[in-house]
Design an enzyme around this catalytic site. Structure first.
Site, mmCIF file in Angstrom:
data_model
loop_
_atom_site.group_PDB
_atom_site.id
_atom_site.type_symbol
_atom_site.label_atom_id
_atom_site.label_comp_id
_atom_site.label_asym_id
_atom_site.label_seq_id
_atom_site.Cartn_x
_atom_site.Cartn_y
_atom_site.Cartn_z
ATOM 1 N N LYS A 121 -33.955 48.904 -13.132
ATOM 2 C CA LYS A 121 -34.534 49.466 -11.917
ATOM 3 C C LYS A 121 -35.373 48.428 -11.185
ATOM 4 O O LYS A 121 -36.202 47.795 -11.837
ATOM 5 C CB LYS A 121 -35.401 50.660 -12.338
ATOM 6 C CG LYS A 121 -36.256 51.242 -11.257
ATOM 7 C CD LYS A 121 -37.139 52.295 -11.840
ATOM 8 C CE LYS A 121 -38.055 52.788 -10.762
ATOM 9 N NZ LYS A 121 -38.956 53.799 -11.226
ATOM 10 N N ARG A 166 -43.799 56.420 -4.105
ATOM 11 C CA ARG A 166 -45.234 56.581 -4.397
ATOM 12 C C ARG A 166 -45.877 57.541 -3.404
ATOM 13 O O ARG A 166 -46.774 58.294 -3.762
ATOM 14 C CB ARG A 166 -45.937 55.227 -4.419
ATOM 15 C CG ARG A 166 -45.486 54.417 -5.632
ATOM 16 C CD ARG A 166 -46.145 53.056 -5.705
ATOM 17 N NE ARG A 166 -45.554 52.268 -6.768
ATOM 18 C CZ ARG A 166 -45.799 50.984 -6.971
ATOM 19 N NH1 ARG A 166 -46.641 50.344 -6.168
ATOM 20 N NH2 ARG A 166 -45.228 50.340 -7.960
ATOM 21 N N LYS A 206 -37.834 47.415 -15.777
ATOM 22 C CA LYS A 206 -38.401 47.984 -14.563
ATOM 23 C C LYS A 206 -39.294 46.926 -13.944
ATOM 24 O O LYS A 206 -40.275 46.492 -14.540
ATOM 25 C CB LYS A 206 -39.201 49.237 -14.881
ATOM 26 C CG LYS A 206 -39.864 49.826 -13.652
ATOM 27 C CD LYS A 206 -40.512 51.144 -13.965
ATOM 28 C CE LYS A 206 -41.258 51.663 -12.758
ATOM 29 N NZ LYS A 206 -41.896 52.951 -13.030
ATOM 30 N N GLU A 251 -36.239 42.421 -22.849
ATOM 31 C CA GLU A 251 -36.800 43.775 -22.697
ATOM 32 C C GLU A 251 -35.777 44.826 -23.139
ATOM 33 O O GLU A 251 -36.105 45.788 -23.838
ATOM 34 C CB GLU A 251 -37.185 44.042 -21.236
ATOM 35 C CG GLU A 251 -38.555 43.536 -20.823
ATOM 36 C CD GLU A 251 -39.699 44.411 -21.351
ATOM 37 O OE1 GLU A 251 -39.434 45.423 -22.025
ATOM 38 O OE2 GLU A 251 -40.868 44.055 -21.105
HETATM 39 C C1 PBG Z 1 -43.557 55.965 -12.141
HETATM 40 C C2 PBG Z 1 -42.289 55.749 -11.420
HETATM 41 C C3 PBG Z 1 -42.071 55.050 -10.222
HETATM 42 C C4 PBG Z 1 -40.728 55.243 -9.902
HETATM 43 C C5 PBG Z 1 -40.171 56.015 -10.906
HETATM 44 N N1 PBG Z 1 -41.144 56.297 -11.853
HETATM 45 C C6 PBG Z 1 -42.992 54.329 -9.342
HETATM 46 C C7 PBG Z 1 -43.717 53.152 -9.814
HETATM 47 O O1 PBG Z 1 -43.514 52.600 -10.876
HETATM 48 O O2 PBG Z 1 -44.589 52.769 -9.044
HETATM 49 C C8 PBG Z 1 -40.025 54.732 -8.682
HETATM 50 C C9 PBG Z 1 -38.880 55.539 -8.216
HETATM 51 C C10 PBG Z 1 -38.384 55.199 -6.867
HETATM 52 O O3 PBG Z 1 -38.924 54.321 -6.164
HETATM 53 O O4 PBG Z 1 -37.406 55.835 -6.459
HETATM 54 N N2 PBG Z 1 -43.904 55.077 -13.114
#
Ligand code: PBG
Length: 333
Positions: free
Chosen positions: A253, A210, A200, A238
């Site tokens: 992601k 967010r 991620k 990772e």
């Molecule tokens: C929370 C989380 C996020 C997303 C999924 N889980 C946001 C972040 O890490 O700031 C993003 C999902 C999206 O943008 O569709 N940790």
């Protein structure tokens, strides 16, 4: 020999593209509704429900509306949902996130009742429930690893007890998969799997989410724990680390900017399914372009989803899931 033949009988690759039937016969990647996962953003405070302005066709769903939303997903042909919960109250250590009567456990039970066959995956993180919006418990301005791992284990247990099939830790803190696996096994939830957000990245593409999940950090950013998008070898490390810690499936992601990483991890770790997350910014960007009349939403969406599958993703998390499933049923790929 082959060269000779090709000289005498030039290969025209376009012969197999001439008609829809020939193209269907030779198509290498088929997108199917069962490949897709529909995210659901559930708000405990009903007053916060409603459309997300930057994401057309995406709503923040109140607990009272969850049964309809679950049935809509199930009737589209999509078989799985990824649940995000936004609690009404937040605190320093994201206490509401592990409440057995909190927003995610209540949503999970409602989904299970309305659409029993749907696979339920829950996002496990602190940022939606912490007053500071960071993904862990803080020690000053840094994440306190041990305290965070304990919280993540407790959150996962509250989701498992409500009936989640898979928990998906998205905090990107070291050791989260092992800590959650240990907590789940210790709590008698050996059957619940872990879909880890293994790769991620600290990404510019999470902005709309967010806003939707009220999880923007109150100060600083997430670069000290989310991955640098420039690093491929580190991404493979990772993924390997999460598999070693017991992840049942691993996520990359954002998906669209990381097709090379999906392929590399697919080739390096063929025994674990890979999930690609087409994130909020990818979705919002294409929707905005479609709204401006510069591209066709349906064709662009299906092309990007097919690319994720072609790169090696077994499951694809996308805000288009239920709509794409309906498009695919009208026009199978
Ligand atoms: C929370 C989380 C996020 C997303 C999924 N889980 C946001 C972040 O890490 O700031 C993003 C999902 C999206 O943008 O569709 N940790």
């Amino acid at each position: 020999m082959i060269q000779l033949l090709e000289k005498n009988h030039p290969l025209r690759l376009s012969r197999l593209r001439r008609t829809p039937a020939l193209r269907a016969l030779t198509r290498e990647t088929r997108l199917h509704p069962a490949d897709l996962v529909q995210p659901l953003i559930v708000v405990e405070n009903e007053a916060e429900s409603g459309p997300v302005s930057s994401m057309p066709n995406v709503k923040r769903i109140a607990l009272g509306a969850i049964e309809d939303a679950a049935q809509d997903i199930a009737t589209s042909g999509v078989r799985a949902t990824l649940v995000f919960g936004v609690p009404a109250e937040k605190n320093e250590w994201a206490g509401p996130a592990s409440d057995p009567e909190g927003v995610v456990p209540r949503a999970v039970r409602a989904i299970r009742k309305a659409a029993p066959a749907l696979a339920i995956i829950t996002d496990v993180c602190l940022c939606q429930s912490s007053s500071h919006g960071h993904c862990g418990v803080l020690d000053g301005t840094e994440i306190d690893l041990d305290a965070t791992l304990a919280r993540l284990g407790a959150i996962a247990i509250s989701h498992a007890e409500a009936g989640a099939d898979l928990v998906a830790p998205s905090a990107m803190v070291d050791g989260q998969v092992a800590a959650i696996r240990r907590a789940l096994d210790g709590g008698g939830h050996e059957r619940v799997g872990v879909l880890s957000y293994a790769v991620k990245q600290a990404s510019a593409f999470y902005g709309p989410f967010r806003d939707a999940a009220s999880s923007a950090p109150a100060f600083g950013d997430r670069r000290a724990h989310q991955m640098d998008s420039a690093n491929a070898r580190e991404a493979i490390a990772e993924a390997a680390q999460d598999v070693a810690e017991g992840a049942d499936a691993i996520m990359v992601k954002p998906g669209g900017t990381n097709l090379d990483l999906i392929r590399a991890i697919r080739d390096a770790s063929p025994r674990r399914p890979i999930a690609a997350y087409q994130v909020s910014g990818e979705y919002a960007g294409l929707c905005a372009a479609a709204a401006a009349g510069v591209l066709d939403e349906r064709a662009a969406a299906l092309e990007t989803l097919t690319a994720l599958k072609r790169a090696g993703a077994a499951l694809i998390i996308t805000y288009w899931a239920a709509r794409a499933a309906r498009w695919l049923r009208e026009n199978p790929s």
